[in-house]
Scaffold this active site. Structure first.
Site, PDB file in Angstrom:
ATOM      1  N   GLU A 279     -53.424 -36.327  12.334  1.00  0.00           N
ATOM      2  CA  GLU A 279     -53.605 -35.630  14.011  1.00  0.00           C
ATOM      3  C   GLU A 279     -54.043 -36.847  14.769  1.00  0.00           C
ATOM      4  O   GLU A 279     -53.179 -37.469  15.490  1.00  0.00           O
ATOM      5  CB  GLU A 279     -53.980 -34.909  13.982  1.00  0.00           C
ATOM      6  CG  GLU A 279     -54.283 -33.357  12.851  1.00  0.00           C
ATOM      7  CD  GLU A 279     -52.729 -32.356  13.751  1.00  0.00           C
ATOM      8  OE1 GLU A 279     -52.507 -33.173  14.614  1.00  0.00           O
ATOM      9  OE2 GLU A 279     -52.332 -31.905  13.117  1.00  0.00           O
ATOM     10  N   TRP A 282     -50.453 -38.363  15.111  1.00  0.00           N
ATOM     11  CA  TRP A 282     -49.602 -37.875  16.301  1.00  0.00           C
ATOM     12  C   TRP A 282     -49.977 -38.530  17.689  1.00  0.00           C
ATOM     13  O   TRP A 282     -49.117 -38.936  18.866  1.00  0.00           O
ATOM     14  CB  TRP A 282     -49.968 -35.951  16.645  1.00  0.00           C
ATOM     15  CG  TRP A 282     -49.700 -35.639  15.603  1.00  0.00           C
ATOM     16  CD1 TRP A 282     -49.663 -34.916  14.821  1.00  0.00           C
ATOM     17  CD2 TRP A 282     -48.178 -35.226  15.931  1.00  0.00           C
ATOM     18  NE1 TRP A 282     -48.362 -34.566  13.791  1.00  0.00           N
ATOM     19  CE2 TRP A 282     -47.198 -34.414  15.384  1.00  0.00           C
ATOM     20  CE3 TRP A 282     -46.634 -35.290  17.082  1.00  0.00           C
ATOM     21  CZ2 TRP A 282     -45.946 -33.472  14.591  1.00  0.00           C
ATOM     22  CZ3 TRP A 282     -45.756 -35.035  16.805  1.00  0.00           C
ATOM     23  CH2 TRP A 282     -44.524 -34.317  16.614  1.00  0.00           C
ATOM     24  N   TRP A 310     -34.456 -23.629  34.991  1.00  0.00           N
ATOM     25  CA  TRP A 310     -35.760 -23.384  34.731  1.00  0.00           C
ATOM     26  C   TRP A 310     -36.193 -22.421  36.234  1.00  0.00           C
ATOM     27  O   TRP A 310     -35.355 -22.168  37.137  1.00  0.00           O
ATOM     28  CB  TRP A 310     -36.705 -24.329  34.892  1.00  0.00           C
ATOM     29  CG  TRP A 310     -36.684 -25.645  33.999  1.00  0.00           C
ATOM     30  CD1 TRP A 310     -35.889 -26.969  34.249  1.00  0.00           C
ATOM     31  CD2 TRP A 310     -37.489 -25.453  32.793  1.00  0.00           C
ATOM     32  NE1 TRP A 310     -35.827 -27.421  32.715  1.00  0.00           N
ATOM     33  CE2 TRP A 310     -37.389 -26.856  32.666  1.00  0.00           C
ATOM     34  CE3 TRP A 310     -38.190 -24.466  32.509  1.00  0.00           C
ATOM     35  CZ2 TRP A 310     -37.639 -27.158  30.762  1.00  0.00           C
ATOM     36  CZ3 TRP A 310     -38.566 -24.322  30.795  1.00  0.00           C
ATOM     37  CH2 TRP A 310     -38.182 -25.908  30.131  1.00  0.00           C
ATOM     38  N   ASN A 345     -56.000 -26.765  20.523  1.00  0.00           N
ATOM     39  CA  ASN A 345     -55.037 -27.389  19.883  1.00  0.00           C
ATOM     40  C   ASN A 345     -53.770 -25.917  20.050  1.00  0.00           C
ATOM     41  O   ASN A 345     -52.969 -25.610  20.809  1.00  0.00           O
ATOM     42  CB  ASN A 345     -54.612 -27.982  18.823  1.00  0.00           C
ATOM     43  CG  ASN A 345     -53.333 -28.495  19.320  1.00  0.00           C
ATOM     44  OD1 ASN A 345     -52.590 -29.218  19.500  1.00  0.00           O
ATOM     45  ND2 ASN A 345     -52.552 -28.322  17.932  1.00  0.00           N
ATOM     46  N   TRP A 363     -41.680 -27.323  32.008  1.00  0.00           N
ATOM     47  CA  TRP A 363     -42.969 -27.906  31.341  1.00  0.00           C
ATOM     48  C   TRP A 363     -44.104 -28.999  32.419  1.00  0.00           C
ATOM     49  O   TRP A 363     -44.705 -28.818  32.578  1.00  0.00           O
ATOM     50  CB  TRP A 363     -42.281 -28.657  30.342  1.00  0.00           C
ATOM     51  CG  TRP A 363     -41.660 -29.489  30.717  1.00  0.00           C
ATOM     52  CD1 TRP A 363     -40.486 -29.297  30.122  1.00  0.00           C
ATOM     53  CD2 TRP A 363     -42.334 -30.686  30.543  1.00  0.00           C
ATOM     54  NE1 TRP A 363     -39.531 -31.043  30.804  1.00  0.00           N
ATOM     55  CE2 TRP A 363     -40.527 -31.095  30.933  1.00  0.00           C
ATOM     56  CE3 TRP A 363     -42.685 -32.085  30.373  1.00  0.00           C
ATOM     57  CZ2 TRP A 363     -40.681 -33.297  30.975  1.00  0.00           C
ATOM     58  CZ3 TRP A 363     -43.122 -33.098  30.510  1.00  0.00           C
ATOM     59  CH2 TRP A 363     -41.437 -33.838  31.081  1.00  0.00           C
ATOM     60  N   TRP A 386     -46.226 -31.234  26.275  1.00  0.00           N
ATOM     61  CA  TRP A 386     -45.506 -30.199  26.501  1.00  0.00           C
ATOM     62  C   TRP A 386     -43.916 -30.416  26.081  1.00  0.00           C
ATOM     63  O   TRP A 386     -43.202 -28.839  26.475  1.00  0.00           O
ATOM     64  CB  TRP A 386     -45.900 -30.812  27.550  1.00  0.00           C
ATOM     65  CG  TRP A 386     -47.117 -30.156  28.786  1.00  0.00           C
ATOM     66  CD1 TRP A 386     -48.304 -30.124  28.913  1.00  0.00           C
ATOM     67  CD2 TRP A 386     -46.897 -29.139  28.498  1.00  0.00           C
ATOM     68  NE1 TRP A 386     -48.969 -29.601  29.334  1.00  0.00           N
ATOM     69  CE2 TRP A 386     -48.378 -28.020  29.268  1.00  0.00           C
ATOM     70  CE3 TRP A 386     -46.178 -27.181  29.253  1.00  0.00           C
ATOM     71  CZ2 TRP A 386     -48.925 -27.116  29.878  1.00  0.00           C
ATOM     72  CZ3 TRP A 386     -46.565 -26.132  29.552  1.00  0.00           C
ATOM     73  CH2 TRP A 386     -47.988 -26.045  29.680  1.00  0.00           C
TER      74      TRP A 386
END
Ligand SMILES: Cc1cc2nc3c(=O)[nH]c(=O)nc-3n(C[C@H](O)[C@H](O)[C@H](O)COP(=O)(O)OP(=O)(O)OC[C@H]3O[C@@H](n4cnc5c(N)ncnc54)[C@H](O)[C@@H]3O)c2cc1C
Length: 478
Positions: A279, A282, A310, A345, A363, A386
């Site tokens: 993590e 990430w 959208w 998360n 987003w 996102w």
């Protein structure tokens, strides 16, 4: 004043330990620690409200730590180059050191500052103070950036880099006379009117608190349980280090070393430690992507999403922001965010999926809201998170994988504790219908004292219809 005075320009590295720039400045002679408040230099992303709250307290804590070493933190506001040049004039400093940042606006500003100061004969050096692997250290076999996490992280690990953190300097030599500093309160970082009361209940800010949080995560057994518990909403299975890493109160090297020491002492921790460190990986990946694809803060990495149909709808956006969607797990998470400046998360993935798929709101609107309300708002991780959830980023979840908010709630908040805490108006409903109050019988509603549409909203969209509409929209760009 000594010619070997070095200005240590603090930015997102608000600590003394494992701080290469500070160590080198201390080796060189007199150290002048400085923080410059210059929100207009952050491009499209000046700090949001929750981040400003954090910064205030983090600067306060850093001041205390520096004073504990007989030093100070000089606070200034205004154009960074101008302030640094003034300080150089006032103190005779001959060098400026800082920890590198990787956001596009910061890179552009830092390059400008570096070349201007160098022209004036000032020694300027920047250091890696916030990553395990700087973006350019990792490249594919073909020589480019990675767009997929697993091979990226494998390439990082294959380098076998020594991540041992450095100790803080033993002492700091202070200038004979300190230049003027503004008061922390003058930076006006705290909200007015205040909405931050629960922030104080949730957080201790500063490097010492960061180290305590890391130690507690390990010693209380959460590292050992991380593999299973990290996705739970009702129990804290995560470390809550993200704002601390963002503001550099703790470095990833310190985290790495503590986790490694824990599993060296207890090999059974190996698996969950690897998951936890991935993590942290990430976060590294997010910076890698931000550096190589700086436009991804505003534009989708996958170009086909540029024409996605959208639905910009302010009214719907506001319902989502305020936790009034009628989907309890979504509303709980959005209210948690507003109250505490944080969201686990799993909850981030649920609410982001809901916004971009059930509501088909771009987003970018979600990223902006998170930017303003998260204490850990981080341009690299927020853009990645996102784009990942919306399906348009690197290594993203496919757009057609749409989270079902009812089953997510049932799975990751099985007893409904998280929903009951943040959506107390429906707390009296039995677990079976807690994540779908519209399926509650009249009796159940009456017993819980709820009138749907009055005490708690009807769902703003039907899950199955919204899902079909999202898939149809996706088919248009596939
Ligand atoms: C839509 C969305 C937006 C997000 N925005 C941000 C953001 O603005 N700032 C931010 O720091 N994280 C962001 N994340 C990533 C992640 O949700 C948080 O880092 C994590 O929840 C922080 O809690 P923790 O420190 O307890 O994490 P832990 O689970 O304890 O993880 C330890 C550390 O690893 C890093 N990390 C964990 N997961 C991720 C991830 N998916 N991406 C990048 N780094 C990760 C963080 O630095 C974190 O502190 C976002 C995720 C999503 C889905």
């Amino acid at each position: 004043m000594s010619t070997s005075t070095t200005i240590l320009w603090y930015r997102q590295d608000l600590r003394l330990a494992d701080h290469p720039a500070l160590l080198r400045a201390a080796d060189r002679g007199t150290v002048l620690p400085v923080f410059i408040w210059a929100p207009e230099e952050e491009g499209d992303w000046p700090l949001g409200g929750a981040s400003k709250w954090w910064l205030h307290h983090s600067l306060d804590s850093l001041t205390e730590q520096l004073e504990g070493m007989g030093s100070r933190l000089i606070l200034r506001q205004g154009n960074s180059l101008k302030v640094l040049s003034e300080l150089i004039q006032q103190t005779g400093a001959s060098a400026v050191y800082w920890s590198r940042r990787y956001e596009p606006a910061a890179i552009e500003r830092d390059q400008r500052v570096k070349s201007a100061l160098k022209q004036d004969g000032i020694e300027v050096k920047s250091f890696n103070g916030s990553l395990l692997y700087e973006p350019w250290e990792i490249e594919t076999k073909a020589g480019g950036p990675y767009k997929v996490f697993t091979p990226f992280w494998k390439a990082c690990r294959a380098l076998h880099i020594d991540h041992d953190p450095r100790e803080p300097p033993e002492g700091l030599i202070s200038p004979r006379r300190w230049p003027k500093s503004v008061e922390l309160a003058d930076l006006k970082l705290l909200p007015e009117p205040d909405w931050d009361s629960q922030f104080y209940e949730t957080w201790d800010v500063g490097a010492r608190a960061a180290e305590d949080a890391l130690n507690a995560f390990i010693s209380e057994g959460r590292l050992g349980d991380y593999q299973e518990a990290r996705n739970r909403l009702d129990v804290q299975g995560w470390s809550q280090l993200s704002p601390r890493l963002h503001f550099g109160e703790i470095s990833p090297r310190q985290v790495w070393a503590s986790v490694k020491a824990a599993y060296n002492g207890a090999p059974s921790l190996r698996k969950s430690s690897d998951t936890y460190l991935s993590e942290i990986g990430w976060r590294e990946f997010a910076y890698h992507l931000l550096y190589y694809f700086p436009s991804t803060t505003n534009e989708p990495l996958r170009e086909k999403f540029a024409v996605f149909p959208w639905d910009e709808d302010n009214e719907k956006l506001q319902k989502w922001q305020r936790g009034q969607t009628g989907y309890p797990v979504v509303d709980a998470a959005m209210r948690d965010l507003w109250a505490t400046g944080f969201m686990p998360n799993r909850a981030r993935m649920i609410v982001a999926s809901f916004l971009t798929k059930h509501l088909r709101i771009p987003w970018q609107r979600g990223a902006e809201w998170f930017w303003d309300t998260l204490c850990d708002a981080d341009l690299a991780s927020n853009s990645l998170g996102w784009q990942w959830t919306a399906g348009c980023g690197a290594d993203a979840a496919p757009y057609f994988r749409i989270f079902n908010p009812m089953t997510q709630g049932e799975k990751f908040d099985p007893d409904g504790d998280y929903v009951r805490r943040w959506v107390p108006e429906i707390a009296g409903l039995p677990n079976k219908v807690l994540d779908k109050p519209w399926e509650a019988s009249e009796e159940q509603l009456e017993e819980a004292g709820i009138t749907l549409g009055k005490d708690y909203p009807h769902p703003m969209v039907d899950h199955f219809e919204a899902r079909d509409a999202a898939l149809a929209a996706y088919n248009q760009i596939k």
